[in-house]
Design an enzyme around this catalytic site. Structure first.
Site, PDB file in Angstrom:
ATOM      1  CB  SER A 201      -1.036   0.000   1.058  1.00 50.70           C
ATOM      2  OG  SER A 201      -1.898   0.979   1.097  1.00 50.70           O
ATOM      3  CG  ASP A 422      -6.400  -2.959  -3.600  1.00 48.09           C
ATOM      4  OD1 ASP A 422      -7.266  -2.530  -3.032  1.00 48.09           O
ATOM      5  OD2 ASP A 422      -5.252  -2.865  -3.436  1.00 48.09           O
ATOM      6  CG  HIS A 492      -5.026  -2.788   0.182  1.00 46.39           C
ATOM      7  ND1 HIS A 492      -4.714  -1.963  -0.888  1.00 46.39           N
ATOM      8  CD2 HIS A 492      -4.609  -2.126   1.060  1.00 46.39           C
ATOM      9  CE1 HIS A 492      -3.683  -1.242  -0.349  1.00 46.39           C
ATOM     10  NE2 HIS A 492      -3.916  -1.282   0.956  1.00 46.39           N
TER      11      HIS A 492
END
Ligand SMILES: *[C@@H]1O[C@H](CO)[C@@H](O)[C@H](O)[C@H]1NC(C)=O
Ligand SMILES: *[C@@H]1O[C@H](CO)[C@@H](O)[C@H](O)[C@H]1NC(C)=O
Ligand SMILES: *[C@@H]1O[C@H](CO)[C@@H](O)[C@H](O)[C@H]1NC(C)=O
Ligand SMILES: *[C@@H]1O[C@H](CO)[C@@H](O)[C@H](O)[C@H]1NC(C)=O
Ligand SMILES: *[C@@H]1O[C@H](CO)[C@@H](O)[C@H](O)[C@H]1NC(C)=O
Ligand SMILES: *[C@@H]1O[C@H](CO)[C@@H](O)[C@H](O)[C@H]1NC(C)=O
Ligand SMILES: *[C@@H]1O[C@H](CO)[C@@H](O)[C@H](O)[C@H]1NC(C)=O
Length: 531
Positions: A201, A422, A492
């Site tokens: 991320s 994601d 994610h």
């Protein structure tokens, strides 16, 4: 300054826990079979006069009913500034190859302002307590089964770290980290070790800048960066990451985003007016036709965000949460109700009102500061980790693109992967970024990534604990020292959704297997049909 950011969206849309999902009973057979190699700490190469203060008693971690093995945790200053300290939890590997090869791997959670300690517990650490599960279990996919791993709460302001946040850019973040790292290397006598930097991320900002700054020091005793791996990273401006690819994403995931005809038509109209799918058609091609512009279609150059009438991602996301109020903070587009109990989450049932890492007994057991309130992710408006909640490298720049090619050129060993489900950082954004990078003198991938992402067979007799899909689970591609993977069934949080993919990624990064197309079994025993 009230800037819209990824994490603010996450926090703004955090929904209360609706129910407590009663988990399956723990399976005793798994526990007996689980790999465990509790080392005698007095024989450890990492135990010395300086490190002894950091030793953690692996049998005394609250609510954990097994020995997590040798580990060290605590605070170390940033350089000589004892007012600013980063928190780490270091697990020496149970794998002799890690000591023979002198390797150490760093894992960085994103945010900005989210704790790596939290992802140790929910993604890739030796003890795993994932949302909806009854208690921590041993994680056979823990990365410390492959190499020495340290999870670090950084930059200042994150997790258990100490001090007043001063960072205004990723250059500042990197300087903080390098000051801490020098002390870490000296404490554990890991001079000359190969360093692998990994993250997820917002780690797509942290890891390239930290790796690049380490390589710039040209000091192999402390900073011998030998590879970098990131999944679902943020590397480029927000419109490229979210607004440009969102219409194509909605189209791909129609079955879980069943918008009505009016809204579907509105998406198409905004997409056409703002030139988003047209941008994908122009630039998401292999090989790329040329570099991408510095101002994106739909972008307001004053903010680097989409202009209000082109803020398509936000519109889509809000409509999606009307249909699916439990959209799991966008981490996975296929997530659904109920929201699961989360032992580290911001919303907890009254039976468990405190996040696990904020329990006084837990802090005491892992040498964490008793007087620091631990939250998984800092609220960027009330407790930003960047001054004024502004990271100049992203809010006024093109992200980590300026430093990424240098890391690939100097290590020849970079992996950028993405979980295809994601809905926070969209998968096409990673490929768009790759197609705008020039490394080894050439722009982008010359071929479309369509090789298989292969996972060796796994014994999934016990699906209650660490089950993981295997076979062809996505796509992969490698050119000139840069490797891509797309994990079809992950969102994610790749190590949480597809732990075998994350584990394989580390094997590839360390050079233990050739690549994601390799049919070789896992290099450590997974207790199944793989060996
Ligand atoms: C650990 O190693 C030391 C030194 O070899 C030995 O004296 C001690 O008995 C060992 N402890 C355990 C619990 O095995
Ligand atoms: C570690 O914790 C266990 C369980 O509380 C305890 O029995 C043991 O004595 C502790 N070991 C050390 C070296 O403190
Ligand atoms: C602390 O200061 C000393 C003396 O100036 C210097 O040699 C050392 O490198 C510094 N340590 C760190 C971690 O920056
Ligand atoms: C693409 O790369 C060029 C050259 O490095 C850079 O100027 C531009 O800002 C990048 N575009 C995007 C959308 O990131
Ligand atoms: C269609 O969906 C949009 C977005 O969720 C919503 O605002 C609108 O009321 C819906 N229209 C109808 C006719 O259901
Ligand atoms: C927390 O406690 C440590 C010592 O245990 C101290 O150095 C630090 O200043 C304290 N921090 C705050 C915010 O009170
Ligand atoms: C942060 O905001 C304050 C108040 O607007 C301003 O004075 C200061 O210069 C800003 N700092 C940075 C690093 O942008």
């Amino acid at each position: 300054m009230m800037r819209w950011s990824l994490v603010s969206l996450v926090l703004a849309l955090a929904v209360p826990v609706l129910g407590y999902h009663k988990p399956r009973p723990l399976n005793a057979r798994y526990r007996r079979q689980a790999p465990t190699s509790v080392k005698n700490q007095t024989q450890s190469p990492f135990l010395n006069e300086r490190s002894t203060d950091f030793a953690v008693n692996g049998s005394a971690i609250p609510l954990v009913d097994f020995d997590v093995g040798e580990s060290y945790a605590g605070l170390l200053p940033i350089g000589n500034d004892t007012n600013s300290q980063l928190y780490f939890w270091f697990f020496p590997s149970t794998n002799p190859a890690a000591q023979e090869n002198k390797e150490i791997l760093i894992y960085l959670t994103g945010g900005p302002g989210c704790s790596s300690t939290g992802e140790l517990l929910q993604q890739n650490g030796p003890l795993l307590w994932q949302p909806g599960t009854f208690q921590p279990v041993q994680n056979k996919w823990s990365w410390h089964r492959l190499t020495n791993v340290v999870w670090v709460d950084q930059p200042v302001g994150t997790g258990f770290s100490q001090g007043t946040p001063t960072a205004t850019s990723e250059e500042d973040v990197a300087q903080q980290f390098l000051g801490f790292w020098q002390n870490f290397v000296d404490t554990f006598a890991v001079q000359g070790y190969k360093v692998y930097v990994t993250g997820s991320s917002y780690g797509g900002m942290y890891a390239p800048f930290i790796s690049s700054a380490m390589l710039d020091r040209n000091d192999a005793r402390y900073f011998d960066v030998s590879g970098m791996a990131i999944w679902d990273g943020l590397y480029s401006k927000i419109p490229l990451t979210e607004d440009i690819p969102v219409a194509a994403f909605v189209d791909k995931f129609k079955s879980v985003l069943p918008f009505n005809d009016t809204f579907t038509a509105a998406i198409k109209a905004i997409d056409a007016q703002c030139g988003y799918t047209a941008y994908l058609d122009e630039y998401l091609v292999f090989p790329p036709r040329g570099p991408q512009p510095s101002t994106l279609p739909g972008e307001d150059p004053a903010t680097n965000l989409a202009r209000p009438e082109c803020a398509l991602y936000l519109a889509v996301f809000l409509a999606a949460t009307e249909l699916n109020p439990c959209l799991n903070k966008a981490f996975d587009v296929t997530s659904h109700c109920p929201v699961l109990f989360d032992p580290i989450g911001t919303t907890l049932p009254t039976a468990f009102p405190t996040p696990y890492f904020d329990l006084p007994a837990v802090k005491a057991a892992i040498n964490a500061p008793a007087n620091t309130t631990w939250v998984f992710c800092q609220n960027p408006f009330t407790n930003p980790v960047f001054v004024n909640n502004t990271d100049r490298s992203l809010n006024a720049g093109p992200g980590s693109q300026p430093v990424l090619p240098g890391v690939i050129d100097r290590t020849g060993n970079v992996i950028l992967g993405h979980g295809e489900r994601d809905f926070l950082v969209l998968p096409d954004a990673t490929l768009l970024t790759i197609q705008n990078l020039t490394w080894r003198g050439v722009l982008g991938f010359q071929q479309r990534p369509e090789a298989p992402l292969l996972i060796p067979a796994v014994d999934n007799a016990n699906v209650g604990t660490a089950a993981a899909g295997f076979g062809v689970v996505g796509s992969s591609h490698a050119e000139r020292g840069l490797t891509w993977f797309g994990a079809a069934m992950a969102g994610h949080l790749v190590a949480q959704d597809q732990p075998a993919v994350a584990f394989r990624m580390v094997e590839v990064l360390l050079g233990r297997v050739e690549g994601f197309e390799s049919v070789e079994p896992f290099t450590v025993d997974m207790g199944g049909g793989d060996s």
